[in-house]
Write a protein that holds these residues in place. Structure first.
Motif, short mmCIF file in Angstrom:
data_model
loop_
_atom_site.label_atom_id
_atom_site.label_comp_id
_atom_site.label_asym_id
_atom_site.label_seq_id
_atom_site.Cartn_x
_atom_site.Cartn_y
_atom_site.Cartn_z
N PRO A 162 4.41 -1.71 5.23
CA PRO A 162 3.50 -2.85 5.09
C PRO A 162 3.07 -3.00 3.63
O PRO A 162 2.94 -2.00 2.91
CB PRO A 162 2.30 -2.50 5.97
CG PRO A 162 2.62 -1.21 6.63
CD PRO A 162 3.87 -0.64 6.06
N ARG A 163 2.86 -4.23 3.22
CA ARG A 163 2.52 -4.52 1.82
C ARG A 163 1.40 -3.62 1.28
O ARG A 163 1.48 -3.10 0.17
CB ARG A 163 2.10 -5.99 1.75
CG ARG A 163 1.82 -6.46 0.35
CD ARG A 163 1.24 -7.87 0.33
NE ARG A 163 0.82 -8.12 -1.03
CZ ARG A 163 1.51 -8.84 -1.91
NH1 ARG A 163 2.63 -9.41 -1.57
NH2 ARG A 163 1.06 -8.97 -3.15
N THR A 164 0.37 -3.41 2.09
CA THR A 164 -0.78 -2.64 1.60
C THR A 164 -0.46 -1.16 1.42
O THR A 164 -1.23 -0.43 0.80
CB THR A 164 -1.98 -2.76 2.57
OG1 THR A 164 -1.47 -2.49 3.88
CG2 THR A 164 -2.61 -4.13 2.51
N ASN A 165 0.66 -0.70 1.97
CA ASN A 165 1.02 0.72 1.84
C ASN A 165 2.03 0.97 0.72
O ASN A 165 2.39 2.12 0.46
CB ASN A 165 1.63 1.24 3.15
CG ASN A 165 0.56 1.74 4.12
OD1 ASN A 165 -0.63 1.53 3.88
ND2 ASN A 165 0.96 2.37 5.19
N LEU A 166 2.51 -0.09 0.05
CA LEU A 166 3.52 0.10 -1.00
C LEU A 166 2.90 0.81 -2.19
O LEU A 166 1.81 0.47 -2.64
CB LEU A 166 4.09 -1.26 -1.42
CG LEU A 166 4.99 -1.95 -0.39
CD1 LEU A 166 5.20 -3.43 -0.76
CD2 LEU A 166 6.33 -1.23 -0.27
N HIS A 167 3.59 1.81 -2.73
CA HIS A 167 3.08 2.59 -3.86
C HIS A 167 4.23 3.38 -4.47
O HIS A 167 5.32 3.42 -3.89
CB HIS A 167 2.00 3.58 -3.37
CG HIS A 167 2.56 4.58 -2.41
ND1 HIS A 167 2.59 4.36 -1.04
CD2 HIS A 167 3.17 5.78 -2.60
CE1 HIS A 167 3.18 5.37 -0.45
NE2 HIS A 167 3.55 6.26 -1.37
N LEU A 168 3.96 4.02 -5.59
CA LEU A 168 4.97 4.89 -6.21
C LEU A 168 4.35 6.30 -6.33
O LEU A 168 3.40 6.50 -7.08
CB LEU A 168 5.35 4.33 -7.58
CG LEU A 168 6.64 4.88 -8.18
CD1 LEU A 168 7.22 3.87 -9.16
CD2 LEU A 168 6.46 6.23 -8.84
N THR A 169 4.85 7.22 -5.54
CA THR A 169 4.26 8.57 -5.50
C THR A 169 4.59 9.36 -6.77
O THR A 169 5.74 9.45 -7.17
CB THR A 169 4.79 9.34 -4.27
OG1 THR A 169 4.39 8.62 -3.10
CG2 THR A 169 4.22 10.76 -4.20
#
Ligand code: ATP
Ligand code: MG
Length: 208
Positions: free
Chosen positions: A52-59
């Motif tokens: 989901p868009r709100t969970n997109l990130h770069l770890t």
């Protein structure tokens, strides 16, 4: 027979440990562009579990099990490193399947511009955290055996492994933006997908 175990942490008056990770947040214009590029893949593979868009990130670092009182201590350790980082221009480049060369369960977007700086930052963070891992303790945090690959997980496998056609595999997804925030998240794994909660964050200062 005696036992030193006295029940789960929360029953001993302590807060149960968290599951944590440190990640770069993605600018919304980058996400918009990326989502437009991914639209044909999403339409063709409704069986994948799309992030989901709100969970997109770069770890940058996955710490895993983390005692609640260590959250502030880790912030103090990480802030000096993050203070050195300027806002970072990034550009998407290439799709990755993980694990590579085996049935894949993760589809991720790689980075061109910004990737080398982010890898250096991730390596410096790992070097700062490793000496603390025993004392904190961070039982899940171990030295990585492979070079860090900066990526954004865009989908996970559903009932079947992730398989892309050669054309899909080479789909060019262009997205550009400037990363300005690094966030320390807790993650609660749930059936419907993980729930990430920001515990603290740092906004990069200065000009890129
Ligand atoms: P789920 O595990 O339910 O599929 P998730 O992987 O997004 O969801 P977490 O497992 O809590 O949620 O992971 C949080 C972030 O840390 C994600 O970006 C994930 O890819 C990354 N991560 C998790 N485990 C590791 C690991 N062992 N090594 C490197 N990164 C990891
Ligand atoms: Mg996971």
């Amino acid at each position: 027979m005696s036992s030193v175990w006295s029940g789960p942490a929360e029953h001993r008056g302590e807060k149960a440990p968290l599951r944590t990770f440190l990640a770069l947040e993605l600018p919304s214009d980058f996400i918009d562009e990326m989502e437009r590029g991914l639209a044909p893949l999403k339409a063709a593979h409704e069986d994948f579990r799309w992030t989901p868009r709100t969970n997109l990130h770069l770890t940058l670092a996955f710490l895993g099990t983390t005692p609640v009182p260590a959250v502030d201590q880790l912030r103090e350790v990480l802030l000096p490193l993050l203070r050195e980082v300027k806002p970072m221009p990034i550009a998407a480049e290439g799709l990755h399947l993980f694990p590579p060369r085996r049935p894949a369960s993760v589809l991720a977007l790689g980075l061109g511009a910004g990737g080398a700086d982010i890898s250096r930052l991730a390596t410096a963070i790992e070097e700062a955290l490793l000496p603390l891992a025993q004392a904190v303790p961070l039982p899940d945090f171990r030295p990585s055996h492979r070079p860090f690959v900066p990526h954004i997980t865009v989908a996970r496998s559903g009932r079947f492994y992730i398989v892309l056609s050669p054309e899909e595999r080479h789909l060019r997804i262009s997205a550009q933006g400037i990363v300005t925030r690094c966030t320390f998240f807790s993650s609660v794994l749930q059936r419907g997908g993980p729930v990430y909660t920001p515990l603290w964050w740092w906004d990069f200062l200065g000009k890129q």
